[in-house]
Scaffold this motif. Sequence first.
Motif, PDB file in Angstrom:
ATOM      1  N   THR A 132       0.750  -1.199  -0.207  1.00  0.00           N
ATOM      2  CA  THR A 132      -0.056   0.077   0.145  1.00  0.00           C
ATOM      3  C   THR A 132       0.963   1.289   0.055  1.00  0.00           C
ATOM      4  O   THR A 132       0.335   2.449   0.141  1.00  0.00           O
ATOM      5  CB  THR A 132      -0.948  -0.107   1.279  1.00  0.00           C
ATOM      6  OG1 THR A 132      -0.088   0.099   2.517  1.00  0.00           O
ATOM      7  CG2 THR A 132      -2.089  -1.211   1.178  1.00  0.00           C
ATOM      8  N   THR A 133       2.039   1.189  -0.009  1.00  0.00           N
ATOM      9  CA  THR A 133       2.860   2.447  -0.271  1.00  0.00           C
ATOM     10  C   THR A 133       4.047   2.094  -1.405  1.00  0.00           C
ATOM     11  O   THR A 133       4.577   1.052  -1.698  1.00  0.00           O
ATOM     12  CB  THR A 133       3.786   2.417   1.161  1.00  0.00           C
ATOM     13  OG1 THR A 133       4.619   1.482   1.437  1.00  0.00           O
ATOM     14  CG2 THR A 133       2.997   3.112   2.051  1.00  0.00           C
ATOM     15  N   ASP A 134       3.988   3.234  -2.410  1.00  0.00           N
ATOM     16  CA  ASP A 134       4.998   2.880  -3.622  1.00  0.00           C
ATOM     17  C   ASP A 134       6.519   3.051  -2.933  1.00  0.00           C
ATOM     18  O   ASP A 134       6.791   3.034  -1.859  1.00  0.00           O
ATOM     19  CB  ASP A 134       4.677   3.683  -4.564  1.00  0.00           C
ATOM     20  CG  ASP A 134       4.790   5.320  -4.103  1.00  0.00           C
ATOM     21  OD1 ASP A 134       5.758   5.559  -2.909  1.00  0.00           O
ATOM     22  OD2 ASP A 134       4.678   6.144  -4.772  1.00  0.00           O
ATOM     23  N   ALA A 135       7.409   2.871  -3.926  1.00  0.00           N
ATOM     24  CA  ALA A 135       8.747   3.080  -3.777  1.00  0.00           C
ATOM     25  C   ALA A 135       9.369   4.307  -3.021  1.00  0.00           C
ATOM     26  O   ALA A 135      10.353   4.343  -2.292  1.00  0.00           O
ATOM     27  CB  ALA A 135       9.759   2.973  -5.184  1.00  0.00           C
ATOM     28  N   GLU A 136       8.526   5.285  -2.932  1.00  0.00           N
ATOM     29  CA  GLU A 136       8.927   6.429  -2.287  1.00  0.00           C
ATOM     30  C   GLU A 136       8.034   6.530  -0.947  1.00  0.00           C
ATOM     31  O   GLU A 136       8.514   7.670   0.120  1.00  0.00           O
ATOM     32  CB  GLU A 136       8.288   7.952  -2.862  1.00  0.00           C
ATOM     33  CG  GLU A 136       8.934   7.571  -4.527  1.00  0.00           C
ATOM     34  CD  GLU A 136       9.831   8.490  -4.863  1.00  0.00           C
ATOM     35  OE1 GLU A 136      10.080   9.687  -4.370  1.00  0.00           O
ATOM     36  OE2 GLU A 136      10.925   8.138  -5.359  1.00  0.00           O
ATOM     37  N   ARG A 186      -1.827   1.035  -4.029  1.00  0.00           N
ATOM     38  CA  ARG A 186      -2.307  -0.406  -3.692  1.00  0.00           C
ATOM     39  C   ARG A 186      -1.478  -1.011  -4.792  1.00  0.00           C
ATOM     40  O   ARG A 186      -1.484  -0.752  -5.956  1.00  0.00           O
ATOM     41  CB  ARG A 186      -3.799  -0.126  -4.029  1.00  0.00           C
ATOM     42  CG  ARG A 186      -4.813  -1.029  -3.464  1.00  0.00           C
ATOM     43  CD  ARG A 186      -4.903  -0.908  -2.011  1.00  0.00           C
ATOM     44  NE  ARG A 186      -5.364  -2.297  -1.402  1.00  0.00           N
ATOM     45  CZ  ARG A 186      -6.472  -2.482  -1.013  1.00  0.00           C
ATOM     46  NH1 ARG A 186      -7.444  -1.748  -1.059  1.00  0.00           N
ATOM     47  NH2 ARG A 186      -6.940  -3.617  -0.312  1.00  0.00           N
ATOM     48  N   GLY A 187      -1.461  -2.368  -4.414  1.00  0.00           N
ATOM     49  CA  GLY A 187      -0.861  -3.270  -5.379  1.00  0.00           C
ATOM     50  C   GLY A 187       0.536  -3.076  -5.867  1.00  0.00           C
ATOM     51  O   GLY A 187       0.981  -3.658  -6.828  1.00  0.00           O
ATOM     52  N   LYS A 226       3.760  -5.463   8.130  1.00  0.00           N
ATOM     53  CA  LYS A 226       2.321  -5.346   7.900  1.00  0.00           C
ATOM     54  C   LYS A 226       1.728  -6.617   7.405  1.00  0.00           C
ATOM     55  O   LYS A 226       0.854  -6.473   6.561  1.00  0.00           O
ATOM     56  CB  LYS A 226       2.050  -3.962   7.047  1.00  0.00           C
ATOM     57  CG  LYS A 226       2.945  -2.978   7.387  1.00  0.00           C
ATOM     58  CD  LYS A 226       2.357  -1.753   6.579  1.00  0.00           C
ATOM     59  CE  LYS A 226       3.251  -0.385   6.835  1.00  0.00           C
ATOM     60  NZ  LYS A 226       2.847   0.914   6.273  1.00  0.00           N
ATOM     61  N   ILE A 227       2.066  -7.957   7.806  1.00  0.00           N
ATOM     62  CA  ILE A 227       1.355  -9.054   7.712  1.00  0.00           C
ATOM     63  C   ILE A 227      -0.062  -8.956   8.160  1.00  0.00           C
ATOM     64  O   ILE A 227      -0.575  -9.899   7.545  1.00  0.00           O
ATOM     65  CB  ILE A 227       2.117 -10.343   8.365  1.00  0.00           C
ATOM     66  CG1 ILE A 227       2.452  -9.963   9.693  1.00  0.00           C
ATOM     67  CG2 ILE A 227       3.586 -10.336   7.496  1.00  0.00           C
ATOM     68  CD1 ILE A 227       2.872 -11.195  10.463  1.00  0.00           C
ATOM     69  N   ASP A 228      -0.290  -8.057   8.833  1.00  0.00           N
ATOM     70  CA  ASP A 228      -1.742  -8.069   9.276  1.00  0.00           C
ATOM     71  C   ASP A 228      -2.723  -7.725   8.030  1.00  0.00           C
ATOM     72  O   ASP A 228      -3.906  -7.781   8.216  1.00  0.00           O
ATOM     73  CB  ASP A 228      -1.883  -7.039  10.480  1.00  0.00           C
ATOM     74  CG  ASP A 228      -1.110  -5.934  10.128  1.00  0.00           C
ATOM     75  OD1 ASP A 228      -2.044  -4.791   9.978  1.00  0.00           O
ATOM     76  OD2 ASP A 228      -0.069  -5.583  10.492  1.00  0.00           O
ATOM     77  N   HIS A 229      -2.110  -6.941   7.038  1.00  0.00           N
ATOM     78  CA  HIS A 229      -3.097  -6.375   6.105  1.00  0.00           C
ATOM     79  C   HIS A 229      -3.478  -7.684   4.976  1.00  0.00           C
ATOM     80  O   HIS A 229      -2.594  -8.395   4.834  1.00  0.00           O
ATOM     81  CB  HIS A 229      -1.955  -5.408   5.193  1.00  0.00           C
ATOM     82  CG  HIS A 229      -2.764  -4.678   4.499  1.00  0.00           C
ATOM     83  ND1 HIS A 229      -3.345  -4.963   3.114  1.00  0.00           N
ATOM     84  CD2 HIS A 229      -3.222  -3.316   4.700  1.00  0.00           C
ATOM     85  CE1 HIS A 229      -4.051  -4.008   2.489  1.00  0.00           C
ATOM     86  NE2 HIS A 229      -4.052  -3.083   3.385  1.00  0.00           N
ATOM     87  N   PRO A 230      -4.433  -7.568   4.385  1.00  0.00           N
ATOM     88  CA  PRO A 230      -5.124  -8.510   3.500  1.00  0.00           C
ATOM     89  C   PRO A 230      -4.127  -8.782   2.422  1.00  0.00           C
ATOM     90  O   PRO A 230      -4.469  -9.882   1.792  1.00  0.00           O
ATOM     91  CB  PRO A 230      -6.517  -8.198   3.423  1.00  0.00           C
ATOM     92  CG  PRO A 230      -6.554  -6.821   4.008  1.00  0.00           C
ATOM     93  CD  PRO A 230      -5.513  -6.627   5.044  1.00  0.00           C
ATOM     94  N   ASP A 231      -3.581  -7.596   1.966  1.00  0.00           N
ATOM     95  CA  ASP A 231      -3.040  -7.969   0.614  1.00  0.00           C
ATOM     96  C   ASP A 231      -1.617  -8.566   0.934  1.00  0.00           C
ATOM     97  O   ASP A 231      -0.633  -8.785  -0.115  1.00  0.00           O
ATOM     98  CB  ASP A 231      -2.864  -6.377  -0.022  1.00  0.00           C
ATOM     99  CG  ASP A 231      -4.091  -5.952  -0.358  1.00  0.00           C
ATOM    100  OD1 ASP A 231      -5.204  -6.640  -0.412  1.00  0.00           O
ATOM    101  OD2 ASP A 231      -4.165  -4.657  -0.972  1.00  0.00           O
TER     102      ASP A 231
END
Length: 415
Positions: free
Chosen positions: A100-104, A109-110, A209-214
């Motif tokens: 949910t966060t990009d390289a910066e 998302r994704g 953030k393994i708690d996140h569904p993605d």
Amino acid sequence: MPRDPLIGLVGKPSSGKSTMLNSLTDASSKDCACIRFGKSDQCKPNYGSCNNGKRSVPIELLDVAGLVPGAHAGRGLGNKFLDDLRHADALVHVVDVSGTTDAEGKNTRGYDPSQDIIWLRGEIVQWIQGNLMEKWGSIKRRHVALKASPVDTLQGQFSGYGSNQAMVARTLDKLQLKTPLESWDQETIEKVVNAFTDEKFPTVCALNKIDHPDADKNIAKIAKQRDPNTIVLTSAISEVFLRKLAKQGYVKYAEGSDFVDTREDLIADGDPDGGGLKELDDKLKTRVENLKDMVLYRFGSTGVVQVLSRAAQSLGLVPVFPVRNVNTFSSGANSTGVFRDCVLISKCGPLLWYSRTAVSNTQNRNSTVKDVAKKVMGDVAISYIEGAGGTRVAETDIVEVGKNDDKRKSKRKSV
Ligand SMILES: Nc1nc2c(ncn2[C@@H]2O[C@H](COP(=O)(O)OP(=O)(O)O)[C@@H](O)[C@H]2O)c(=O)[nH]1
Ligand SMILES: [Mg+2]
């Protein structure tokens, strides 16, 4: 005095470094000597804590903020980041596997977090390589003119990263290069820098953030690409939350474990007082249940304590417990409690302690009792050193976990 080992938390913005740091306060643990002597109830560390034989040990953590792609060229807080890195003995790369966060570090998302592992490593390698290539012409000339050894020449360049000659020697030993330094091509130099990076900055990836569904599919992808020993799954925010609830008297939680009990749980277990815990409101109750389902039951723990153990392992650290009295394990006549001090000794020689100065000994060697005494006492003359039960140990005896329990190097006497 030599310093404690330092582990740098690295990663792009918003990956969870600060949360991890908060969750890890006093979480580093090793098996304490008290458990081996059945004295856990009396164990009173001067520093940190001992929970049923799990001892928190003196590791320093550093939140190295501000790394973004291009840092080696000065982007973001690039130079500051890389400067901080010099002092680290090992790195924990905190990776946001929720995508949910990009390289910066900006919300998205994704995003594919396996990219982060690649570019971050690349930043470090390019930083070191860039500095080396800038001066390569004169480095080569000097090397030839002085008839220097490759170890000396490279150590001259790498000491700024906190390396020492032993580290550089190990780097070159591993590569077994056939060509002399002055004939190295770009590809060879890249190999050297990569091998040196492995040596100087052993890295554990905390997939956070393994708690996140993605998270699942991203974890699966990274797990396929990496050595499993370099990966730990974490939910830093869950650890912070559980410790907070425990502190406020809402749950009983053994830090870093899958053990969480609420008042209701304890009443169901037959304690009418519910362990003296406060009642959770519905909102908190739901959150605790979710956390159990999404993190503790699925992954066994929040993973943060394991991250630190893994990083300490990568440094080959042995905990040593110096005491003044080898029969009672106390720290002196006026001291209560046992095993009050714990120092971490590098298994493979005094590299850690001297890592900011060059050591003349380039041979790999194991840490000895003498090294331990020096770390504990500094440069004083020692008449003898004793282990548990009062058996004397030789200065040259090599240090290993639990090895000297029956003749532990513990008593120190100065003359
Ligand atoms: N879902 C989830 N969010 C997290 C976790 N750890 C950190 N965060 C969140 O990620 C955001 C960035 O965290 P922070 O620690 O400030 O990241 P830093 O910039 O790397 O220091 C915050 O909103 C945290 O609450 C985690 O394990 N799971
Ligand atoms: Mg931060």
